[in-house]
Design a protein around this motif. Structure first.
Motif, PDB file in Angstrom:
ATOM      1  N   UNK A   1      -1.492   7.862   0.062  1.00 38.46           N
ATOM      2  CA  UNK A   1      -1.090   8.516   1.385  1.00 38.46           C
ATOM      3  C   UNK A   1      -1.740   8.079   2.357  1.00 38.46           C
ATOM      4  N   UNK A   2      -3.066   7.351   2.250  1.00 40.04           N
ATOM      5  CA  UNK A   2      -3.682   6.669   3.435  1.00 40.04           C
ATOM      6  C   UNK A   2      -2.833   5.460   3.806  1.00 40.04           C
ATOM      7  N   UNK A   3      -2.390   4.670   2.664  1.00 32.63           N
ATOM      8  CA  UNK A   3      -1.322   3.629   2.981  1.00 32.63           C
ATOM      9  C   UNK A   3      -0.270   3.685   3.310  1.00 32.63           C
ATOM     10  N   UNK A   4       0.388   4.842   3.093  1.00 29.47           N
ATOM     11  CA  UNK A   4       1.525   5.222   3.684  1.00 29.47           C
ATOM     12  C   UNK A   4       1.447   5.730   5.258  1.00 29.47           C
ATOM     13  N   UNK A   5       0.595   6.452   5.417  1.00 26.98           N
ATOM     14  CA  UNK A   5       0.185   6.732   6.891  1.00 26.98           C
ATOM     15  C   UNK A   5      -0.205   5.530   7.785  1.00 26.98           C
ATOM     16  N   UNK A   6      -0.890   4.530   7.385  1.00 30.37           N
ATOM     17  CA  UNK A   6      -0.999   3.625   7.925  1.00 30.37           C
ATOM     18  C   UNK A   6       0.359   2.669   8.337  1.00 30.37           C
ATOM     19  N   UNK A   7       1.217   2.575   7.325  1.00 31.30           N
ATOM     20  CA  UNK A   7       2.297   1.834   7.476  1.00 31.30           C
ATOM     21  C   UNK A   7       3.349   2.582   8.547  1.00 31.30           C
ATOM     22  N   UNK A   8       3.109   3.897   8.372  1.00 33.67           N
ATOM     23  CA  UNK A   8       4.076   4.825   9.027  1.00 33.67           C
ATOM     24  C   UNK A   8       3.415   4.769  10.693  1.00 33.67           C
ATOM     25  N   UNK A   9       2.188   4.752  10.931  1.00 34.55           N
ATOM     26  CA  UNK A   9       1.587   4.677  12.303  1.00 34.55           C
ATOM     27  C   UNK A   9       2.084   3.047  12.915  1.00 34.55           C
TER      28      UNK A   9
END
Length: 291
Positions: A3-11
């Motif tokens: 979830x954290x990795x996906x959020x970082x990539x999303x931002x």
């Protein structure tokens, strides 16, 4: 972690994040190229431009990137999907916030590294001017590297998007970080003085931005995007009396250095506010009806 990795990539995939990064780099690289105002110190404009970019543009990415990451999950209903698995709401909130923080650190690292290259170039230019008696100018190779960090990632990302179908914005961030790191290492091999002086001052700004990021995450769970941004703006206004303790650009004048002990105390001072907003966000997400 996913979830954290996906959020970082999303931002980092947000066009707004790339636009803010380009604005920060343009300010960092081009402002010192104008030598009409030296203020008695060759590196001052370069130093102030870089740190101002880290402070202002970094705050924009921290707030709006975090809000958009949360609101997209909430408004699309996709937040219910990870919560259907053995992931608690608290874990989800902390992971999303951590991912947004990771994206902010990538942004800050790029601007910091580019700032070091330009400040180092200003120091070289000032030293050369002192020997020749000429007007202090930004060292040409450093300026070219700074411009390269702005232009080359966009050109290469466009080519990779066209021929390899890579995501343009995310690829631009990756390439900008890689180029800024390479150029900073080349400068540090010659003289690492400025990177050691800029690092603790940048760390202070990160401590301040951490409060804004945590506040944005908490408000994004409870409020609509515009209201959450306004609430984060109010937090920033409340922090203004303490900004002088975290924005220490003047402490670097005339060979000054901010000790890491001061950074540690400043981080401890910011920690209660960060924890307060994290607990507030956890309270909001646990009380929210998710369908």
């Amino acid at each position: 972690l996913s979830i954290a990795g996906a959020t970082a990539l999303e931002v980092l995939s947000e066009p707004l994040s790339l636009l803010v990064l380009l604005a920060a780099l343009v300010l960092t690289v081009l402002a010192p190229a104008f030598h009409y105002h030296q203020f008695g110190e060759a590196t001052r404009m370069a130093r102030d431009a870089g740190l101002s970019s880290v402070l202002t543009c970094g705050a924009v990415v921290a707030v709006f990137g975090t809000i958009r990451a949360f609101r997209r999950e909430i408004e699309s209903g996709t937040m219910a999907m990870p919560l259907a698995h053995p992931v608690s709401r608290t874990e989800f909130f902390l992971a999303k916030t951590g991912g947004a923080c990771a994206a902010y650190l990538v942004f800050t690292s790029i601007v910091f590294l580019a700032s070091f290259v330009i400040v180092d170039g200003a120091a070289i230019g000032g030293a050369l001017a002192a020997k020749s008696g000429d007007v202090a100018r930004l060292h040409g190779p450093n300026f070219a590297e700074g411009v390269g960090v702005i232009v080359l990632p966009l050109v290469l990302a466009a080519a990779l998007n066209r021929f390899a179908h890579c995501r343009f914005v995310l690829t631009s961030f990756v390439l900008a970080f890689a180029l800024a790191l390479v150029f900073a290492v080349l400068s540090a091999v010659r003289d690492a003085t400025w990177i050691l002086r800029l690092l603790p001052v940048t760390a202070l700004i990160v401590c301040l931005s951490a409060i804004l990021l945590a506040a944005a995450a908490a408000f994004a769970v409870r409020l609509k995007a515009n209201a959450a941004a306004s609430a984060a703006g109010i937090v920033l206004l409340l922090l203004l009396p303490a900004v002088g303790n975290y924005y220490m650009a003047d402490a670097l004048a005339k060979g000054g250095f901010v000790p890491w002990a001061y950074v540690g105390f400043a981080a401890l001072a910011a920690l209660p506010a960060v924890l307060l907003f994290l607990f507030l966000g956890i309270h909001f997400i646990n009380g929210r009806d998710i369908s």
